[in-house]
Design a protein around this motif. Structure first.
Motif, mmCIF file in Angstrom:
data_model
loop_
_atom_site.group_PDB
_atom_site.id
_atom_site.type_symbol
_atom_site.label_atom_id
_atom_site.label_comp_id
_atom_site.label_asym_id
_atom_site.label_seq_id
_atom_site.Cartn_x
_atom_site.Cartn_y
_atom_site.Cartn_z
ATOM 1 N N PHE A 123 0.851 -1.198 0.000
ATOM 2 C CA PHE A 123 0.000 0.000 0.000
ATOM 3 C C PHE A 123 0.878 1.237 0.000
ATOM 4 N N SER A 124 0.489 2.229 -0.795
ATOM 5 C CA SER A 124 1.157 3.520 -0.695
ATOM 6 C C SER A 124 0.272 4.621 -1.247
ATOM 7 N N GLY A 156 11.080 8.744 -5.480
ATOM 8 C CA GLY A 156 11.035 8.137 -4.154
ATOM 9 C C GLY A 156 9.851 7.207 -3.985
ATOM 10 N N ALA A 157 8.786 7.422 -4.764
ATOM 11 C CA ALA A 157 7.586 6.616 -4.568
ATOM 12 C C ALA A 157 7.121 5.946 -5.870
ATOM 13 N N HIS A 166 -5.393 13.245 3.858
ATOM 14 C CA HIS A 166 -4.113 13.704 4.398
ATOM 15 C C HIS A 166 -3.816 15.128 3.942
ATOM 16 N N ILE A 219 -2.778 1.786 5.920
ATOM 17 C CA ILE A 219 -1.933 0.603 5.704
ATOM 18 C C ILE A 219 -2.591 -0.650 6.307
ATOM 19 N N VAL A 269 5.286 -1.377 2.361
ATOM 20 C CA VAL A 269 4.891 0.021 2.184
ATOM 21 C C VAL A 269 6.039 0.785 1.534
ATOM 22 N N VAL A 276 7.947 3.706 0.342
ATOM 23 C CA VAL A 276 7.936 5.148 0.617
ATOM 24 C C VAL A 276 9.355 5.702 0.565
ATOM 25 N N GLY A 277 9.451 7.030 0.571
ATOM 26 C CA GLY A 277 10.739 7.691 0.740
ATOM 27 C C GLY A 277 11.116 7.678 2.212
ATOM 28 N N SER A 321 16.917 6.274 -4.207
ATOM 29 C CA SER A 321 15.907 7.328 -4.281
ATOM 30 C C SER A 321 15.274 7.631 -2.929
ATOM 31 N N ILE A 378 15.549 12.428 -2.213
ATOM 32 C CA ILE A 378 16.038 13.318 -3.252
ATOM 33 C C ILE A 378 16.109 14.699 -2.606
HETATM 34 P P1 TYM Z 1 3.870 12.700 0.508
HETATM 35 O O1 TYM Z 1 2.619 13.000 -0.236
HETATM 36 O O2 TYM Z 1 4.550 13.801 1.227
HETATM 37 O O3 TYM Z 1 4.921 12.048 -0.455
HETATM 38 C C1 TYM Z 1 4.561 10.928 -1.267
HETATM 39 C C2 TYM Z 1 5.721 9.958 -1.373
HETATM 40 O O4 TYM Z 1 6.854 10.598 -1.971
HETATM 41 C C3 TYM Z 1 7.999 10.400 -1.146
HETATM 42 N N1 TYM Z 1 8.857 11.586 -1.269
HETATM 43 C C4 TYM Z 1 10.178 11.539 -1.508
HETATM 44 N N2 TYM Z 1 11.022 10.512 -1.685
HETATM 45 C C5 TYM Z 1 12.312 10.802 -1.916
HETATM 46 N N3 TYM Z 1 12.807 12.077 -1.989
HETATM 47 C C6 TYM Z 1 11.989 13.136 -1.810
HETATM 48 N N4 TYM Z 1 12.469 14.377 -1.901
HETATM 49 C C7 TYM Z 1 10.613 12.893 -1.554
HETATM 50 N N5 TYM Z 1 9.541 13.701 -1.343
HETATM 51 C C8 TYM Z 1 8.480 12.878 -1.158
HETATM 52 C C9 TYM Z 1 7.438 10.242 0.254
HETATM 53 O O5 TYM Z 1 8.350 9.580 1.102
HETATM 54 C C10 TYM Z 1 6.191 9.432 -0.005
HETATM 55 O O6 TYM Z 1 6.497 8.060 -0.128
HETATM 56 N N6 TYM Z 1 1.973 10.475 4.556
HETATM 57 C C11 TYM Z 1 2.415 10.287 3.196
HETATM 58 C C12 TYM Z 1 1.319 9.763 2.302
HETATM 59 C C13 TYM Z 1 0.627 8.572 2.824
HETATM 60 C C14 TYM Z 1 1.072 7.223 2.796
HETATM 61 C C15 TYM Z 1 0.034 6.463 3.400
HETATM 62 C C16 TYM Z 1 2.221 6.611 2.297
HETATM 63 C C17 TYM Z 1 -0.579 8.569 3.441
HETATM 64 N N7 TYM Z 1 -0.929 7.302 3.788
HETATM 65 C C18 TYM Z 1 0.156 5.076 3.573
HETATM 66 C C19 TYM Z 1 2.324 5.220 2.463
HETATM 67 C C20 TYM Z 1 1.308 4.484 3.076
HETATM 68 C C21 TYM Z 1 2.908 11.601 2.664
HETATM 69 O O7 TYM Z 1 2.626 12.643 3.186
HETATM 70 O O8 TYM Z 1 3.618 11.487 1.512
#
Ligand code: TYM
Length: 331
Positions: free
Chosen positions: A5-6, A21-22, A43, A135, A143, A145-146, A182, A185
């Protein structure tokens, strides 16, 4: 198959950080796991959103998922607010959580440090509980994620274990999946900071997924480097290192290869290469996004079906949670 899930929140336009990153990782993992991907609009409202922008971005992010290669036949894709179970499960988890553990979240500490305590939005404080609900409702074990989200997934594990120990084994215990290259970033103007489109960032510090080739060239040419003048992959040159990471995430090459390639060359040529690599990756994606957005109905149909499936799965978990908690039910 294990569930993954993401999600991405539709605040501001999505960046290259979100993509590398995602999304790009989701695409490569979709053959291994059952993917469930959400546009997490609940969110997004932890900070005020302009209603029109929120609507527009939500459908645009869905189009980006599909354009990037998320297969709508194999994965469940939906808008979070279409599945009411998330908000409900979040409350049940809230009542099994502590102020202390939420206070320890680095992202909360960063986001709240700028405001006086009285005016820190409650949503920003409570938001990891909603993320945990996202999740846990699907029994997700993976999961992707970044790095900035790893702590929230760890909190999700704690909450799941606590619930399981207090009641019975309702939840699977999820694990974050972070791709080393990644994971984070960095901002092009301040390579000690995560690339993000937050209002405090300099617009030259981030690349948006939908930025035009000219803008990408301009932003990369302005990216902060150093006075060393040699393309090398080291912590002493965080700006150059970040650009190498960007390129490697996109074309799968090793950092050493890039260093070798630009051994005798300067930053100007290196940056041109970086810009063209990003453009080659994003331009076809952008064209697909534009094409998909011409027929919103098709995207809406996929999202509708996604919400229906998500609702069915999450309701089962929610029923289990309620039963365990001891809510009276009328058969
Ligand atoms: P969000 O919306 O801020 O960012 C989405 C995804 O992008 C990744 N990310 C990065 N990865 C690498 N370098 C960067 N500069 C960078 N900026 C953003 C984030 O790590 C993320 O994976 N809370 C979460 C969203 C969410 C979520 C979930 C994720 C809500 N429920 C359940 C996983 C599972 C968020 O604010 O991501």
């Amino acid at each position: 198959r294990k569930v993954m899930f993401s999600g991405i929140k539709p605040t501001g336009d999505p960046t290259l950080g979100n993509y590398l990153g995602a999304i790009k990782n989701w695409v490569s993992l979709q053959n291994t796991y059952q993917g469930i991907f959400s546009i997490v609009d609940l969110h997004a409202i932890t900070v005020h959103q302009n209603p029109e922008d929120l609507k527009k971005r939500s459908i645009e992010i869905a189009a980006i998922y599909f354009a990037a290669g998320i297969d709508p036949k194999e994965n469940i894709v939906f808008i979070q607010s279409h599945v009411h179970q998330h908000a409900e499960a979040a409350w049940l988890l809230t009542c099994n959580s502590y102020m202390g553990e939420l206070n320890r979240m680095t992202q909360f500490k960063e986001k709240s440090s700028k405001s006086v305590k009285e005016s820190v939005p409650t949503g920003i404080f409570a938001y990891p509980l909603l993320m945990a609900a996202d999740i846990l409702l699907y029994g997700a074990e993976v999961v992707p994620v970044g790095k900035d989200q790893v702590q929230h997934v760890e909190l999700t594990r704690d909450l799941a274990n606590r619930f399981n120990n207090t009641y019975s084994n309702v939840f699977k215990i999820p694990k974050p999946f972070v791709n080393t290259g990644s994971a984070k970033i960095y901002d092009l103007q301040d390579p000690t900071k995560k690339m993000s489109k937050s209002e405090t960032s300099n617009p030259n510090g981030y690349i948006l997924i939908m930025d035009s080739p000219d803008i990408i060239r301009k932003k990369i040419s302005k990216a902060v480097t150093d006075s060393i003048g040699i393309v090398n992959y080291t912590d002493e040159q965080p700006g150059v290192k970040n650009l190498i990471d960007l390129v490697c995430c996109i074309n799968g090459r090793e950092s050493s290869e890039i260093v070798e390639l630009f051994k005798e060359k300067g930053y100007k040529e290196f940056k041109e290469y970086v810009a063209e690599t990003i453009i080659n990756e994003l331009e076809p994606l952008q064209n697909k996004v534009k094409f998909l957005l011409e027929d919103k109905h098709q995207i809406e149909n996929i999202l509708k079906e996604g919400a229906r499936k998500a609702s069915e799965i999450s309701q089962k978990t929610l029923d289990e949670m309620k039963k365990n908690i001891g809510f009276y039910s009328i058969g």
